[in-house]
Motif scaffolding. Structure first.
Motif: not given
Length: 352
Positions: A64, A86, A91, A95, A104, A106
């Motif tokens: 991150v 994550i 965190k 995020l 974004l 992940v």
């Protein structure tokens, strides 16, 4: 050119880096493959912008804090994939804040990660793109079967705050056939549940020029290719002329005819071997091995007269360029028409 630079120092030939970027982008364009380079190798917004200029669709980060630093360093870096599970409130909240400003995504390979992301993003009123990470042979993270991938895809699709973005893998070297087989089956199983698979992202510099052997993948994430290193030369992927990152070191002692000591040790060259013998390649001196490192010393050996003098400078191609970047606060960037200039490495940053 480097006389005024204190050693040990990390040098980057920006012309070579640009050539490396353009070479892979041209290959990817020929094969209809999107490029999302991993910035862990350089951690520099300016080089990420060069990758975008060449045609990359966005960047890949591993933390991150890397993503935060890269986005803060360039308004153009607005499409980021973090290829890591994550976990943890701090965190996940960071995020969510980042997701308010950029596109974004992940990855996740468990319901624990998915449910943690869902709770935070639903509460924040933000939607996060999530890929299912798949193990196609590297045996690191990732679900082990296409059936498991389909189950997690359905979970992501069902919970609030998340959007299923596709499938992700980091395959082993020579793993294109495994990627093709796994992803083809997983995609079919997910689509049979009525869920679209928008993207399939793969990666790895050693096999980047063989990415077309897994045509199921829509995107590729090379990292080391921007600099290259000794490990890639040893694999036959590249040549010494394509290595943009080198370590400048000074000979501080010549205590024996066949032995010399330099001021670059494990805090510069790192202890990574990547299956190789020795800790780097001395440019122009293939007869010299770097056989031992302590924190601030590197030991050079030669079977005959080493022919080095105290005060002499040498340049070394490290075994693993990515780790060397992470060891320094700045790198000296130079080129044919560019005098060396110290560039801070902003995405080295925090450890979280």
């Amino acid at each position: 050119m480097f006389d005024r630079i204190q050693t040990p120092a990390v040098l980057v030939d920006i012309d070579v880096a640009k050539r490396n970027i353009e070479r892979f982008q041209a290959y990817a364009d020929r094969h209809g493959l999107k490029v999302r380079p991993h910035i862990k190798t350089h951690k520099l917004p300016a080089i990420a912008e060069m990758q975008l200029d060449a045609g990359a669709v966005g960047i890949t980060c591993q933390k991150v804090s890397e993503a935060e630093a890269m986005v803060a360093g360039s308004k153009r870096l607005d499409d980021v994939l973090i290829t890591y599970n994550i976990l943890g409130d701090d965190k996940v909240q960071a995020l969510a804040a980042l997701a308010r400003t950029i596109k974004l995504a992940v990855v996740a390979d468990s319901t624990t990660v998915i449910d943690g992301l869902s709770a935070a993003f639903a509460a924040a009123g933000v939607t996060l793109n999530v890929f299912v990470e798949c193990n196609t042979g590297a045996d690191r993270c990732g679900v082990g079967t296409p059936e498991e991938a389909a189950v997690l895809a359905a979970r992501i699709d069902a919970v609030p705050g998340l959007h299923f973005a596709g499938l992700m893998t980091y395959p082993p070297v020579g793993g294109a056939a495994g990627v093709q087989a796994f992803m083809t089956e997983a995609k079919a199983l997910i689509e049979a549940r009525g869920i679209a698979v928008p993207a399939i992202t793969s990666g790895g510099t050693p096999d980047m020029m063989k990415a077309h052997l897994a045509p199921i993948a829509t995107e590729f994430r090379p990292g080391t290719y921007v600099y290259n290193d000794r490990s890639l030369v040893a694999r036959g992927v590249t040549s010494w002329d394509d290595c943009a990152l080198t370590v400048l070191a000074t000979v501080v002692s010549v205590p024996a005819p066949n032995r010399a000591i330099i001021d670059a040790g494990s805090k510069t060259l790192t202890s990574d071997l990547l299956g190789l013998v020795g800790h780097g390649h001395v440019l122009g001196r293939p007869d010299i091995s770097i056989d031992q490192l302590s924190e601030e010393h590197g030991r050079l050996r030669c079977e005959s007269d080493i022919n080095l003098a105290v005060g002499q400078r040498i340049r070394i191609v490290p075994n693993h360029a990515c780790v060397v970047t992470n060891m320094v606060d700045g790198v000296y960037v130079y080129g044919k028409d560019k005098a060396p200039e110290l560039w801070p490495v902003p995405a080295r940053g925090k450890i979280v």
